[in-house]
Enzyme design. Structure first.
Site, PDB file in Angstrom:
ATOM      1  N   ASP A  11      74.473  48.198   6.739  1.00 24.80           N
ATOM      2  CA  ASP A  11      73.975  46.922   6.227  1.00 24.80           C
ATOM      3  C   ASP A  11      74.979  46.162   5.371  1.00 24.80           C
ATOM      4  O   ASP A  11      74.976  44.933   5.378  1.00 24.80           O
ATOM      5  CB  ASP A  11      72.723  47.173   5.381  1.00 24.80           C
ATOM      6  CG  ASP A  11      71.547  47.607   6.230  1.00 24.80           C
ATOM      7  OD1 ASP A  11      70.766  46.747   6.634  1.00 24.80           O
ATOM      8  OD2 ASP A  11      71.413  48.817   6.492  1.00 24.80           O
ATOM      9  N   TRP A  22      73.724  41.862   2.781  1.00 28.00           N
ATOM     10  CA  TRP A  22      72.874  42.036   1.603  1.00 28.00           C
ATOM     11  C   TRP A  22      71.555  42.729   1.946  1.00 28.00           C
ATOM     12  O   TRP A  22      70.680  42.814   1.099  1.00 28.00           O
ATOM     13  CB  TRP A  22      72.595  40.683   0.953  1.00 28.00           C
ATOM     14  CG  TRP A  22      73.831  39.977   0.512  1.00 28.00           C
ATOM     15  CD1 TRP A  22      74.448  40.082  -0.702  1.00 28.00           C
ATOM     16  CD2 TRP A  22      74.615  39.051   1.284  1.00 28.00           C
ATOM     17  NE1 TRP A  22      75.557  39.279  -0.743  1.00 28.00           N
ATOM     18  CE2 TRP A  22      75.697  38.632   0.471  1.00 28.00           C
ATOM     19  CE3 TRP A  22      74.521  38.538   2.575  1.00 28.00           C
ATOM     20  CZ2 TRP A  22      76.655  37.737   0.908  1.00 28.00           C
ATOM     21  CZ3 TRP A  22      75.484  37.631   3.013  1.00 28.00           C
ATOM     22  CH2 TRP A  22      76.535  37.238   2.189  1.00 28.00           C
ATOM     23  N   ASP A  23      71.382  43.175   3.189  1.00 29.64           N
ATOM     24  CA  ASP A  23      70.128  43.774   3.645  1.00 29.64           C
ATOM     25  C   ASP A  23      68.970  42.790   3.521  1.00 29.64           C
ATOM     26  O   ASP A  23      67.851  43.153   3.165  1.00 29.64           O
ATOM     27  CB  ASP A  23      69.819  45.062   2.865  1.00 29.64           C
ATOM     28  CG  ASP A  23      68.803  45.946   3.598  1.00 29.64           C
ATOM     29  OD1 ASP A  23      68.567  45.714   4.792  1.00 29.64           O
ATOM     30  OD2 ASP A  23      68.239  46.843   2.958  1.00 29.64           O
ATOM     31  N   TYR A  24      69.237  41.526   3.828  1.00 30.87           N
ATOM     32  CA  TYR A  24      68.195  40.511   3.846  1.00 30.87           C
ATOM     33  C   TYR A  24      67.516  40.480   5.218  1.00 30.87           C
ATOM     34  O   TYR A  24      67.270  39.424   5.792  1.00 30.87           O
ATOM     35  CB  TYR A  24      68.779  39.140   3.522  1.00 30.87           C
ATOM     36  CG  TYR A  24      68.986  38.870   2.055  1.00 30.87           C
ATOM     37  CD1 TYR A  24      68.100  39.363   1.098  1.00 30.87           C
ATOM     38  CD2 TYR A  24      70.057  38.101   1.607  1.00 30.87           C
ATOM     39  CE1 TYR A  24      68.290  39.109  -0.253  1.00 30.87           C
ATOM     40  CE2 TYR A  24      70.251  37.833   0.262  1.00 30.87           C
ATOM     41  CZ  TYR A  24      69.365  38.339  -0.664  1.00 30.87           C
ATOM     42  OH  TYR A  24      69.538  38.079  -2.001  1.00 30.87           O
ATOM     43  N   ASP A  25      67.249  41.667   5.752  1.00 30.99           N
ATOM     44  CA  ASP A  25      66.572  41.729   7.044  1.00 30.99           C
ATOM     45  C   ASP A  25      65.179  41.127   6.938  1.00 30.99           C
ATOM     46  O   ASP A  25      64.616  40.986   5.861  1.00 30.99           O
ATOM     47  CB  ASP A  25      66.505  43.166   7.560  1.00 30.99           C
ATOM     48  CG  ASP A  25      65.970  44.149   6.527  1.00 30.99           C
ATOM     49  OD1 ASP A  25      65.682  43.735   5.387  1.00 30.99           O
ATOM     50  OD2 ASP A  25      65.857  45.337   6.842  1.00 30.99           O
TER      51      ASP A  25
END
Length: 804
Positions: free
Chosen positions: A421, A460-463
């Site tokens: 990520d 940023w792991d803004y999934d």
């Protein structure tokens, strides 16, 4: 006698001196880091104050008074009317001031006892006023405008595909509105709600294993059956009026197959076109399991449907290639559109660049036969891989609930990141094009129709965690068009034309920081912002004054950590040289609980978290030295999780540390409360009607200990809201073990009930024999640190109401 009388002063002098030394040392460190001058000056005043008080000198009290007045002025200037910001600045100084006031008659020449008591009384009065303020609703906001009572569309909403008494789909209807026409329970009578029945699934974590349980389940109610799915995919049919179990199917999922979380958010109800009515498996439940199986069960008996796959089940591991239990899992209710089951799956975060594929696939709902695949790195190829080949590895996975549109024949896929990520240097252009996006696929062929991306080049792991909600909305020419609401972890809320993916809310590409000390990392210069929709975050930019704690020491330490971190606002790039701050965090904004929408009034409701994370990229060597290895490595630590903490990111140059931003000793969150909020938005005007903090501090506190104080601080939450035609919002989600009801027009909390453990799930409601029930699964949540449980709890009014 004199020694005994001076003992309180001696103890107070020691405390003031120690506080002063700590603030002086820390204050100098903060000053050198470019931070506030207050703490160093406070230390300079407190140290001599404590020494003089030890010597029984009145000058020590004068110095403390100077410190106290200066602190009050500083607090007013820096904190203003943010009541929670006063706690670390004034609480401890006020307690010490009260102690000192009571000691004044014994100090030096002394003061008149009456004057001492007058000073003490004034301080006590201040405390009472502060407590009243703190215990009241915090961060409340109301526009003062009346809540709308007219729909955005020309006609009031009706759902012809299910009875008003039912809750057929995970989001109640195919549009995922989480709106129910049930109207028996109202703001006027909701206070009479009480427990109607309680059922226990029996699905609990093994005592000798790390707890990863969090069922997150929203039951489905169709006709005379209530269907519940437990943490490890056991399915039960209950009598919706009594909670009595009618059948219980055991999934056989083993602990080793649990990924980050043991969760089964929902099941899918299917009516067969191939099996005649009255025969077994005419109506079916589709269950997607943690060990990667699709299972279809007869709704009346719980027996697997032999017509489907191999004796009722289909493995989705074909074509996946190398994997191990727990790396790939399914935990959502899968959409069925035009006779096709569309499946997605979770791939455990933080493991390795060449993780299992995030491929999306279609399967025949009657037989389980493979129909198509969407594999982003095999554009135009929709068949299964050839013998000896696999779907593209490491591609963005979709782990949350999808939504489909039968009329358009589209399924809407919320995507996450490619594997690893926090490093994108090895991603393909196609992966970068579809990560953290909504992708519309043709449900018959798997062809990609459009993509709307919510974060470019995401590291940023803004999934995408939220299920999109479908609605009608005015288009550019004012006519109503098929649209969708897209909430995000960033707190941005987008409105899209679901036919084309074009924004219906104004979206601007804004410049973001691109300074980068991670070799190979690729960063976008701009990111998309939904500028005319309210966002789910409190601050546009975090600053030092937003740091928090219970005492000045906590707050000072958090300020020092803030100054020693890399932070340049939204999308601060991941960094190696020092930790970076992420706000909103990947656990901020809206997550899998999504939002609720009332089509009859045009009101959207969302509950959301307001958290800061402090992360750092580390070298491969450091990650290996720390013993952090991927799940398929023999050295893997099964208790390490994968969605937070240390991530191996094997097969890349870097590992990563991911953590909420905590104070080092008390383990309190470093950012100022509230940590959880609930908001109502008028979609006619795209304005907030009301919002306020959500959740009390009863089960939270320093050192992880519960305070048992009913203070509305606003706490982290997971799970979504629902809206009813009775004018109510029901939401659980919070870490204080409560389910609440709010009046949708005013935002006033009108009912609450304390659950046996955390209700980290979305509630649902239905009616039986003229009585409306509200149901919540209370099973706790390992990440939210609420204890594991196995409860399904139903509430109703004492007697059926006749005015509905």
């Amino acid at each position: 006698m004199k020694t005994r009388h001076s003992l309180p002063i001696k103890i107070l002098s020691i405390l003031i001196t120690l506080l002063g030394i700590t603030l002086l040392i820390g204050g100098v460190m903060l000053l050198l880091a470019g931070g506030s001058w207050y703490y160093a000056i406070a230390g300079l005043l407190l140290v001599p104050s404590g020494v003089l008080l030890w010597r029984n000198r009145m000058a020590g009290a004068y110095l403390y008074g100077l410190f106290f007045i200066g602190t009050l002025i500083w607090t007013i200037v820096e904190a203003g009317d943010r009541i929670w910001a006063w706690v670390p600045r004034m609480a401890l100084p006020a307690v010490l001031a009260l102690w000192l006031a009571l000691c004044l008659p014994r100090l030096g020449q002394g003061v008149k006892r009456g004057a001492s008591w007058l000073m003490s009384g004034a301080l006590v009065l201040c405390f009472i006023v502060a407590i009243v303020c703190v215990c009241g609703p915090q961060f409340s906001y109301s526009s003062g405008d009346p809540a709308p009572d007219t729909p955005l569309a020309n006609a009031h909403y009706s759902d012809s595909e299910q009875a008003d008494a039912d809750w057929t789909y995970y989001g109640r209807d195919k549009n995922a509105t989480r709106y129910s026409p049930a109207n028996q329970i109202t703001p006027e009578n909701v206070s009479q709600l009480s427990v109607a029945w309680t059922y226990r699934t029996g699905d609990m974590p093994p005592a000798d294993k790390p707890n990863k349980w969090a069922a997150e389940n929203t039951p489905s109610k169709i006709g005379n059956g209530l269907y519940v799915c437990s943490a490890t995919d056991n399915v039960m049919r209950l009598d919706p009026a009594t909670g009595k179990e009618q059948w219980h199917w055991k999934s056989g999922v083993k602990y080793e197959s649990v990924p980050y979380t043991a969760a089964c958010r929902g099941v899918t109800y299917v009516t067969s076109n191939a099996v005649p009515e009255g025969q077994m498996c005419h109506t079916r439940l589709l269950v997607a399991t943690l060990d990667a199986r699709l299972v279809e069960l007869d709704t009346e008996t719980g027996t697997p449907c032999e017509q489907f796959g191999d004796n009722g089940q289909v493995s989705v591991m074909k074509g996946i290639g190398h994997s191990v239990p727990g790396w790939l899992a399914m935990n959502n209710a899968m959409p069925v559109v035009n006779g096709v089951i569309v499946t997605n799956h979770e791939v455990l975060d933080g493991q390795a660049r060449w993780a299992p594929s995030g491929v999306i696939r279609g399967w025949d709902v009657e037989t389980g036969a493979f129909r198509w695949a969407w594999d982003v790195n095999r554009p135009g190829e929709h068949g299964e891989p050839a013998e000896g080949e696999t779907y593209s590895r490491g591609t963005p996975n979709s782990w949350t609930t999808m939504t489909a549109d039968d009329q358009l024949g589209l399924v809407y896929v919320p995507t996450g990141n490619s594997a690893a990520d926090y490093y994108n240097g090895m991603r393909s252009d196609n992966e970068n094009r579809v990560n953290s996006a909504i992708v519309a696929l043709d449900s018959r062929t798997g062809e990609e129709r459009w993509v709307f991306q919510t974060a470019h080049m995401d590291v940023w792991d803004y999934d995408m965690g939220s299920q999109p909600t479908l609605m009608d909305y005015p288009g550019p020419d004012g006519s109503m068009v098929p649209a969708m609401l897209v909430p995000t972890k960033r707190g941005q809320n987008f409105i899209l034309d679901r036919r084309t993916g074009k924004p219906l809310s104004r979206v601007e590409e804004k410049s973001v920081p691109t300074d980068n000390d991670v070799p190979g990392q690729k960063l976008a210069k701009t990111q998309p912002y939904s500028v005319d929709m309210p966002h789910f975050s409190l601050w546009n930019k975090l600053n030092e004054a937003h740091m928090w704690g219970l005492t000045p020491i906590d707050q000072m330490m958090c300020r020092i950590m803030y100054r020693h971190s890399n932070y340049k606002g939204d999308f601060t790039p991941p960094s190696m040289g020092r930790p970076w701050l992420q706000y909103p965090s990947y656990n901020g904004g809206s997550d899998w609980g999504s939002v609720a929408y009332d089509p009859n009034t045009g009101i959207m409701v969302g509950n959301w978290s307001n958290l800061v994370f402090r992360n750092q990229v580390v070298t491969r060597e450091q990650s290996d030295e720390e013993g952090v290895f991927s799940i398929d490595d023999p050295r893997f630590n099964p208790g390490a999780g994968g969605a937070e903490g240390a991530g191996a990111q094997a097969q890349t140059p870097y590992g990563v540390h991911v953590s909420a931003f905590y104070a080092p000793f008390t383990k309190m969150l470093c950012n100022e409360p509230p940590y959880g909020m609930i908001s109502a938005i008028d979609m006619h005007t795209k304005k907030v009607i009301w919002q306020h903090s959500l959740g009390s501090a009863e089960h939270n506190g320093p050192f992880g200990l519960p305070t048992h104080l009913p203070i509305n601080i606003g706490v982290p939450n997971n799970g979504g809201p629902i809206i009813t035609a009775g004018g109510l919002i029901f939401v659980s989600a919070t870490t204080d073990h409560k389910i609440r009801a709010f009046d949708i027009k005013t935002g006033k909390e009108v009912w609450s009930h304390t659950l046996p453990t955390g209700g980290q799930a979305t509630p649902m409601t239905y009616s039986v024999d003229g009585e409306q029930y509200v149901v919540i699964t209370a099973t706790g949540h390992h990440f939210m640190e609420t204890p594991p449980g196995d409860y399904v709890i139903a509430f109703k009014l004492p007697h059926a109401q006749d005015d509905h």
